[in-house]
Design a protein around this motif. Sequence first.
Motif, PDB file in Angstrom:
ATOM      1  N   GLY A 227       0.809  -1.225   0.000  1.00  0.00           N
ATOM      2  CA  GLY A 227       0.000   0.000   0.000  1.00  0.00           C
ATOM      3  C   GLY A 227       0.834   1.262   0.000  1.00  0.00           C
ATOM      4  O   GLY A 227       1.869   1.328   0.633  1.00  0.00           O
ATOM      5  N   PRO A 228       0.384   2.280  -0.710  1.00  0.00           N
ATOM      6  CA  PRO A 228      -0.898   2.372  -1.415  1.00  0.00           C
ATOM      7  C   PRO A 228      -0.819   1.969  -2.882  1.00  0.00           C
ATOM      8  O   PRO A 228      -1.689   2.320  -3.672  1.00  0.00           O
ATOM      9  CB  PRO A 228      -1.217   3.865  -1.300  1.00  0.00           C
ATOM     10  CG  PRO A 228       0.132   4.520  -1.401  1.00  0.00           C
ATOM     11  CD  PRO A 228       1.088   3.588  -0.689  1.00  0.00           C
ATOM     12  N   TYR A 229       0.217   1.222  -3.258  1.00  0.00           N
ATOM     13  CA  TYR A 229       0.454   0.911  -4.662  1.00  0.00           C
ATOM     14  C   TYR A 229      -0.174  -0.421  -5.069  1.00  0.00           C
ATOM     15  O   TYR A 229      -0.516  -1.244  -4.237  1.00  0.00           O
ATOM     16  CB  TYR A 229       1.956   0.873  -4.952  1.00  0.00           C
ATOM     17  CG  TYR A 229       2.683   2.076  -4.428  1.00  0.00           C
ATOM     18  CD1 TYR A 229       2.407   3.344  -4.937  1.00  0.00           C
ATOM     19  CD2 TYR A 229       3.617   1.971  -3.403  1.00  0.00           C
ATOM     20  CE1 TYR A 229       3.063   4.468  -4.461  1.00  0.00           C
ATOM     21  CE2 TYR A 229       4.277   3.085  -2.923  1.00  0.00           C
ATOM     22  CZ  TYR A 229       3.998   4.332  -3.445  1.00  0.00           C
ATOM     23  OH  TYR A 229       4.636   5.439  -2.964  1.00  0.00           O
ATOM     24  N   MET A 230      -0.289  -0.643  -6.362  1.00  0.00           N
ATOM     25  CA  MET A 230      -0.657  -1.910  -6.992  1.00  0.00           C
ATOM     26  C   MET A 230      -1.897  -2.566  -6.391  1.00  0.00           C
ATOM     27  O   MET A 230      -1.858  -3.731  -5.983  1.00  0.00           O
ATOM     28  CB  MET A 230       0.523  -2.884  -6.946  1.00  0.00           C
ATOM     29  CG  MET A 230       1.678  -2.462  -7.815  1.00  0.00           C
ATOM     30  SD  MET A 230       2.985  -3.709  -7.947  1.00  0.00           S
ATOM     31  CE  MET A 230       3.683  -3.689  -6.299  1.00  0.00           C
ATOM     32  N   PRO A 231      -3.018  -1.867  -6.298  1.00  0.00           N
ATOM     33  CA  PRO A 231      -4.234  -2.518  -5.807  1.00  0.00           C
ATOM     34  C   PRO A 231      -4.689  -3.601  -6.772  1.00  0.00           C
ATOM     35  O   PRO A 231      -4.488  -3.485  -7.986  1.00  0.00           O
ATOM     36  CB  PRO A 231      -5.253  -1.373  -5.749  1.00  0.00           C
ATOM     37  CG  PRO A 231      -4.780  -0.404  -6.780  1.00  0.00           C
ATOM     38  CD  PRO A 231      -3.274  -0.475  -6.728  1.00  0.00           C
ATOM     39  N   PRO A 232      -5.274  -4.672  -6.260  1.00  0.00           N
ATOM     40  CA  PRO A 232      -5.707  -5.755  -7.136  1.00  0.00           C
ATOM     41  C   PRO A 232      -6.964  -5.383  -7.923  1.00  0.00           C
ATOM     42  O   PRO A 232      -7.680  -4.441  -7.570  1.00  0.00           O
ATOM     43  CB  PRO A 232      -6.006  -6.887  -6.151  1.00  0.00           C
ATOM     44  CG  PRO A 232      -6.431  -6.169  -4.903  1.00  0.00           C
ATOM     45  CD  PRO A 232      -5.571  -4.929  -4.849  1.00  0.00           C
ATOM     46  N   MET A 233      -7.215  -6.130  -8.964  1.00  0.00           N
ATOM     47  CA  MET A 233      -8.497  -6.017  -9.654  1.00  0.00           C
ATOM     48  C   MET A 233      -9.595  -6.489  -8.693  1.00  0.00           C
ATOM     49  O   MET A 233      -9.385  -7.446  -7.951  1.00  0.00           O
ATOM     50  CB  MET A 233      -8.498  -6.857 -10.919  1.00  0.00           C
ATOM     51  CG  MET A 233      -7.466  -6.435 -11.933  1.00  0.00           C
ATOM     52  SD  MET A 233      -7.725  -4.768 -12.572  1.00  0.00           S
ATOM     53  CE  MET A 233      -9.248  -4.984 -13.485  1.00  0.00           C
ATOM     54  N   PRO A 234     -10.731  -5.828  -8.616  1.00  0.00           N
ATOM     55  CA  PRO A 234     -11.215  -4.760  -9.501  1.00  0.00           C
ATOM     56  C   PRO A 234     -10.950  -3.349  -8.970  1.00  0.00           C
ATOM     57  O   PRO A 234     -11.674  -2.425  -9.325  1.00  0.00           O
ATOM     58  CB  PRO A 234     -12.723  -5.041  -9.513  1.00  0.00           C
ATOM     59  CG  PRO A 234     -12.998  -5.515  -8.112  1.00  0.00           C
ATOM     60  CD  PRO A 234     -11.774  -6.292  -7.682  1.00  0.00           C
TER      61      PRO A 234
END
Length: 277
Positions: A227-234
Motif C-alpha cells: 500500500g498504497p500501490y498496486m491494488p488488485p483487480m477490480p
Amino acid sequence: QGCAYAHENEERRQHGIDSGDLEELATAIKELQGASFGGCVHSCCDVDTISDALSIVDWGCTALDGKIYAAFGIHPTTFEMCTPEALSLLEAAVDKCGPKAVAWGECGLDYYRRWLDIENDPTTRPRMREAFAAQAKVAVRRGLPLVVHSRDAEEDTLEVLRETVPREHPVYLHSYTGSVAMMQEFLDSWPHSYVGMAGCVSYEAAWQIHDLARALPLGRLLLETDGPYMPPMPYKGEESHPGHIPWVAKGVANVKGVSVSEVLAAAHANFLRFYRL
C-alpha cells in the motif's frame, strides 16, 4: 502494509496520518462479508516517520485488536540515510515497540529507481550495498526476520544476503517482480524464506508475475498490498489497503488453479510463522 499511506512517501507527508486512518480501515474490513482480520505489518522506512509508526502500532491496539505490527529499516531508494545514528534510532524504536516490532526492513537494493545516480556516480551501487549489508547484520544480530526489497538488482541482492545472512535466518523477499530463477535460488538458499505477491498478480497482462506465482510453492507465499500501490483487480487505480488481500489471493488462486480459501489459509499460516506471531 498497515494503512493507506503505509509507504513513508510524499503523499503521507502531505496528508499526515492519524487514528482515523485505522478506524477507516477497520470499518472497511468489517464491511467485507465473511472477512476476518488476521493482522498486518506497517513498514517504517526512515527515521523521520518513527513516531508515526509507533503511533500506528499504539492505535492498532484499540482499532484492530492489537494486530498491527511494525518493521523498521531504511529503504534502498534513500540508502544515504543509513548512518550509524539512524540505525541507533531505528533500533531504539524496535525496543520501544517491544513484541509489536516483528521484523527489520524493508531494506535492500533498488537499481531501477536510482538508475540515474548509478549512471552518474560509480560509487552509488557499492554504497547502497553497504547500507543493505549493515541492516542485514542488524537483523541477524537482533534475531529479527529480514524484509528485503530488490529491484533490478538480483545478483547483488543474493550476494549481499550470502555474505551477511545465515542459511537458517528468516528472510522475506517482498513484492517480488524479478525472475523465477532468482526466486528459486533464494528459496533454496534460505529454507525459512518467503516471497510476497502483491495486487499486480491479478492483472491480466502481468504474465511475468503469473510465472512467479505458478512457480512459488504455497508454503513459501506471503500476500501483501504494498500500500498504497498496486491494488488488485477490480480496485486498480485506487489506493490499496489490507482489506484488498482476498483479491490478491484470488489472483494467485486463478494463476495456480487452486481455491482462494487454500491460498488464504496457506498465506496466513506463513504470515504467523515468518513474523513469529
